[in-house]
Write a protein that holds these residues in place. Structure first.
Motif, PDB file in Angstrom:
ATOM      1  N   ALA A 106      60.135  35.140  34.345  1.00 56.51           N
ATOM      2  CA  ALA A 106      58.915  34.681  34.391  1.00 56.51           C
ATOM      3  C   ALA A 106      58.260  35.554  35.514  1.00 56.51           C
ATOM      4  CB  ALA A 106      59.248  33.232  34.899  1.00 56.51           C
ATOM      5  N   ARG A 107      57.123  35.982  35.105  1.00 57.71           N
ATOM      6  CA  ARG A 107      56.414  36.660  36.119  1.00 57.71           C
ATOM      7  C   ARG A 107      55.989  35.542  37.269  1.00 57.71           C
ATOM      8  NH1 ARG A 107      52.357  40.908  33.170  1.00 57.71           N
ATOM      9  NH2 ARG A 107      51.848  40.910  35.417  1.00 57.71           N
ATOM     10  N   VAL A 108      55.717  36.325  38.437  1.00 57.48           N
ATOM     11  CA  VAL A 108      55.704  35.479  39.567  1.00 57.48           C
ATOM     12  C   VAL A 108      54.141  35.995  39.940  1.00 57.48           C
ATOM     13  CG1 VAL A 108      56.314  35.337  42.042  1.00 57.48           C
ATOM     14  CG2 VAL A 108      57.934  35.634  40.157  1.00 57.48           C
ATOM     15  N   TYR A 109      53.371  34.985  40.429  1.00 58.36           N
ATOM     16  CA  TYR A 109      51.962  35.305  40.978  1.00 58.36           C
ATOM     17  C   TYR A 109      51.925  34.552  42.389  1.00 58.36           C
ATOM     18  CZ  TYR A 109      50.985  36.459  36.190  1.00 58.36           C
ATOM     19  OH  TYR A 109      51.244  36.904  34.655  1.00 58.36           O
ATOM     20  N   ALA A 110      51.183  35.377  43.175  1.00 57.84           N
ATOM     21  CA  ALA A 110      50.707  34.546  44.586  1.00 57.84           C
ATOM     22  C   ALA A 110      49.346  34.127  44.426  1.00 57.84           C
ATOM     23  CB  ALA A 110      50.884  35.905  45.605  1.00 57.84           C
ATOM     24  N   CYS A 111      49.012  32.960  44.828  1.00 55.28           N
ATOM     25  CA  CYS A 111      47.806  32.316  45.054  1.00 55.28           C
ATOM     26  C   CYS A 111      47.615  31.952  46.427  1.00 55.28           C
ATOM     27  CB  CYS A 111      47.804  31.054  44.218  1.00 55.28           C
ATOM     28  SG  CYS A 111      46.141  30.256  43.983  1.00 55.28           S
ATOM     29  N   THR A 112      46.439  32.534  47.022  1.00 55.85           N
ATOM     30  CA  THR A 112      45.948  32.310  48.209  1.00 55.85           C
ATOM     31  C   THR A 112      44.423  32.773  48.375  1.00 55.85           C
ATOM     32  OG1 THR A 112      46.657  32.594  50.540  1.00 55.85           O
ATOM     33  CG2 THR A 112      46.808  34.386  49.343  1.00 55.85           C
ATOM     34  N   SER A 113      44.160  32.766  49.490  1.00 53.66           N
ATOM     35  CA  SER A 113      42.487  33.213  49.897  1.00 53.66           C
ATOM     36  C   SER A 113      42.577  34.812  49.735  1.00 53.66           C
ATOM     37  CB  SER A 113      42.057  32.700  51.205  1.00 53.66           C
ATOM     38  OG  SER A 113      42.327  31.229  51.388  1.00 53.66           O
ATOM     39  N   ALA A 114      41.464  35.150  49.330  1.00 49.09           N
ATOM     40  CA  ALA A 114      41.268  36.746  49.147  1.00 49.09           C
ATOM     41  C   ALA A 114      41.802  37.570  50.350  1.00 49.09           C
ATOM     42  CB  ALA A 114      39.816  36.789  48.725  1.00 49.09           C
ATOM     43  N   TYR A 115      41.276  36.839  51.440  1.00 52.15           N
ATOM     44  CA  TYR A 115      41.603  37.994  52.687  1.00 52.15           C
ATOM     45  C   TYR A 115      43.340  37.806  53.025  1.00 52.15           C
ATOM     46  CZ  TYR A 115      42.463  33.299  55.301  1.00 52.15           C
ATOM     47  OH  TYR A 115      42.879  32.147  55.496  1.00 52.15           O
ATOM     48  N   GLY A 128      61.271  42.152  47.351  1.00 58.83           N
ATOM     49  CA  GLY A 128      62.192  42.470  46.057  1.00 58.83           C
ATOM     50  C   GLY A 128      61.366  41.604  44.780  1.00 58.83           C
ATOM     51  N   ILE A 129      60.373  40.756  44.793  1.00 59.07           N
ATOM     52  CA  ILE A 129      59.759  39.971  44.067  1.00 59.07           C
ATOM     53  C   ILE A 129      58.600  40.879  43.510  1.00 59.07           C
ATOM     54  CG2 ILE A 129      58.734  37.890  43.359  1.00 59.07           C
ATOM     55  CD1 ILE A 129      61.508  37.653  44.245  1.00 59.07           C
ATOM     56  N   ARG A 130      58.665  41.099  41.892  1.00 58.33           N
ATOM     57  CA  ARG A 130      57.420  41.774  41.359  1.00 58.33           C
ATOM     58  C   ARG A 130      56.179  40.835  41.268  1.00 58.33           C
ATOM     59  NH1 ARG A 130      58.664  45.064  36.426  1.00 58.33           N
ATOM     60  NH2 ARG A 130      56.748  45.799  36.909  1.00 58.33           N
ATOM     61  N   ALA A 131      55.675  40.513  42.400  1.00 56.04           N
ATOM     62  CA  ALA A 131      54.595  39.797  42.379  1.00 56.04           C
ATOM     63  C   ALA A 131      53.382  40.108  41.844  1.00 56.04           C
ATOM     64  CB  ALA A 131      54.278  38.969  43.710  1.00 56.04           C
ATOM     65  N   HIS A 132      52.304  39.417  41.313  1.00 55.03           N
ATOM     66  CA  HIS A 132      51.155  39.602  40.809  1.00 55.03           C
ATOM     67  C   HIS A 132      50.221  38.420  41.449  1.00 55.03           C
ATOM     68  CE1 HIS A 132      52.861  42.239  37.607  1.00 55.03           C
ATOM     69  NE2 HIS A 132      53.883  41.115  37.598  1.00 55.03           N
ATOM     70  N   ALA A 133      48.719  39.125  41.629  1.00 53.20           N
ATOM     71  CA  ALA A 133      47.871  38.281  42.112  1.00 53.20           C
ATOM     72  C   ALA A 133      47.334  37.253  41.115  1.00 53.20           C
ATOM     73  CB  ALA A 133      46.409  39.058  42.728  1.00 53.20           C
ATOM     74  N   CYS A 134      47.138  36.152  41.639  1.00 60.56           N
ATOM     75  CA  CYS A 134      46.438  35.119  41.241  1.00 60.56           C
ATOM     76  C   CYS A 134      44.927  35.190  41.325  1.00 60.56           C
ATOM     77  CB  CYS A 134      47.188  33.728  41.673  1.00 60.56           C
ATOM     78  SG  CYS A 134      46.124  32.205  41.060  1.00 60.56           S
ATOM     79  N   PRO A 135      43.842  34.943  40.766  1.00 65.80           N
ATOM     80  CA  PRO A 135      42.554  35.001  41.195  1.00 65.80           C
ATOM     81  C   PRO A 135      42.417  34.214  42.455  1.00 65.80           C
ATOM     82  CG  PRO A 135      42.448  35.032  38.779  1.00 65.80           C
ATOM     83  CD  PRO A 135      43.917  34.714  39.323  1.00 65.80           C
ATOM     84  N   PRO A 136      41.903  34.785  43.483  1.00 65.47           N
ATOM     85  CA  PRO A 136      41.767  33.822  44.328  1.00 65.47           C
ATOM     86  C   PRO A 136      40.412  32.978  44.562  1.00 65.47           C
ATOM     87  CG  PRO A 136      40.872  36.092  45.170  1.00 65.47           C
ATOM     88  CD  PRO A 136      41.732  35.964  43.775  1.00 65.47           C
ATOM     89  N   PRO A 137      40.646  31.966  45.196  1.00 64.54           N
ATOM     90  CA  PRO A 137      39.482  31.092  45.181  1.00 64.54           C
ATOM     91  C   PRO A 137      38.174  31.568  45.714  1.00 64.54           C
ATOM     92  CG  PRO A 137      40.848  30.210  46.964  1.00 64.54           C
ATOM     93  CD  PRO A 137      41.615  31.608  46.157  1.00 64.54           C
ATOM     94  N   PRO A 138      36.923  31.309  45.057  1.00 59.54           N
ATOM     95  CA  PRO A 138      35.854  32.098  45.870  1.00 59.54           C
ATOM     96  C   PRO A 138      35.512  31.409  47.183  1.00 59.54           C
ATOM     97  CG  PRO A 138      35.094  30.191  44.158  1.00 59.54           C
ATOM     98  CD  PRO A 138      36.761  30.195  44.070  1.00 59.54           C
TER      99      PRO A 138
END
Length: 175
Positions: A106-115, A128-138
Motif C-alpha cells: 500500500a502506498r503511504v500519503y502524508a496529508c497536512t497543510s502545505a507549509y 524508511g517510509i516511501r511517502a507521497h504527498a496528498c494534495p494539501p488543503p487550500p
C-alpha cells in the motif's frame, strides 16, 4: 482491532492540529481532514491514520479527526488512530511503527497543510517510509498574509532540527 493489511490500497496519514476549547476541531484540523477525505475518495479501500494525542482541550486530535472521517462517510474499519504523537517527530515515529506492521504494498500519503508537508514527507522518508504527498488543503482566503508567513517561518528551523534529530535517533539505535 487488527487491520487486514491486504484490504487497503492507500494509507493516508493525517497530521494533527489543535482542538478548540469547546472540543471542536480548529479550522486547520478541519481543513486537513477534508483534504484527506477528498483524496481518500479516489481509492477503493483507503486506510486513514489520523495522528495526535490529547492536547489542552477536548479529545485527542486523532479521535476528533476520526469522527470527522466517519461523518464524511468512511467506515470505522478504514480508520486506525495514532493517539500518542505530541508533535510532528513523535507522530512520524509512531506512524512508522504502525505502517511497518501493514503490507508495504500500500502506498503511504502524508496529508497536512502545505507549509507543513515538506517536513512530514522528509521525516517519513528518513524513517524508511516511501511517502507521497496528498494534495494539501487550500489556504482559506480569510487567512491573514502575516499568519501564513508565520507558519512558513516556523518551519524553517523545525525542518532541519527534526531531520537531524531523526538521523541521530536512527544512528544511535533509538528509532
Amino acid at each position: 482491532m487488527k487491520v487486514n493489511p491486504l484490504a487497503h490500497d492507500a494509507i493516508i496519514v493525517i497530521f494533527g492540529a489543535a482542538v478548540r476549547p469547546d472540543g471542536t476541531p480548529s479550522p486547520t484540523l478541519r481543513h486537513r481532514v477534508a483534504a484527506a477525505a477528498r483524496f481518500g475518495a479516489r481509492f477503493a479501500r483507503p486506510l486513514f491514520i489520523p495522528t495526535g494525542a490529547k492536547g489542552l482541550h477536548g479529545d485527542a486530535e486523532s479521535a476528533v479527526m476520526a469522527r470527522q472521517l466517519i461523518e464524511a462517510g468512511f467506515p470505522e474499519t478504514a480508520i486506525k488512530t495514532e493517539e500518542t504523537g505530541t508533535d510532528t517527530l513523535s507522530s512520524v515515529r509512531a506512524v512508522t511503527r504502525m505502517v511497518r506492521t501493514l503490507d508495504p504494498v500500500a502506498r503511504v500519503y502524508a496529508c497536512t497543510s502545505a507549509y507543513h508537508l515538506p517536513r512530514c514527507l522528509l521525516l517519513l522518508r528518513l524513517a524508511g517510509i516511501r511517502a507521497h504527498a496528498c494534495p494539501p488543503p487550500p489556504v482559506p482566503a480569510a487567512t491573514r498574509r502575516s499568519l501564513r508567513w508565520f507558519w512558513r517561518l516556523r518551519e524553517t528551523p523545525a525542518l532541519p532540527y527534526d531531520a537531524l534529530l531523526m538521523l541521530w535517533l536512527r544512528a544511535t539505535g533509538r528509532f
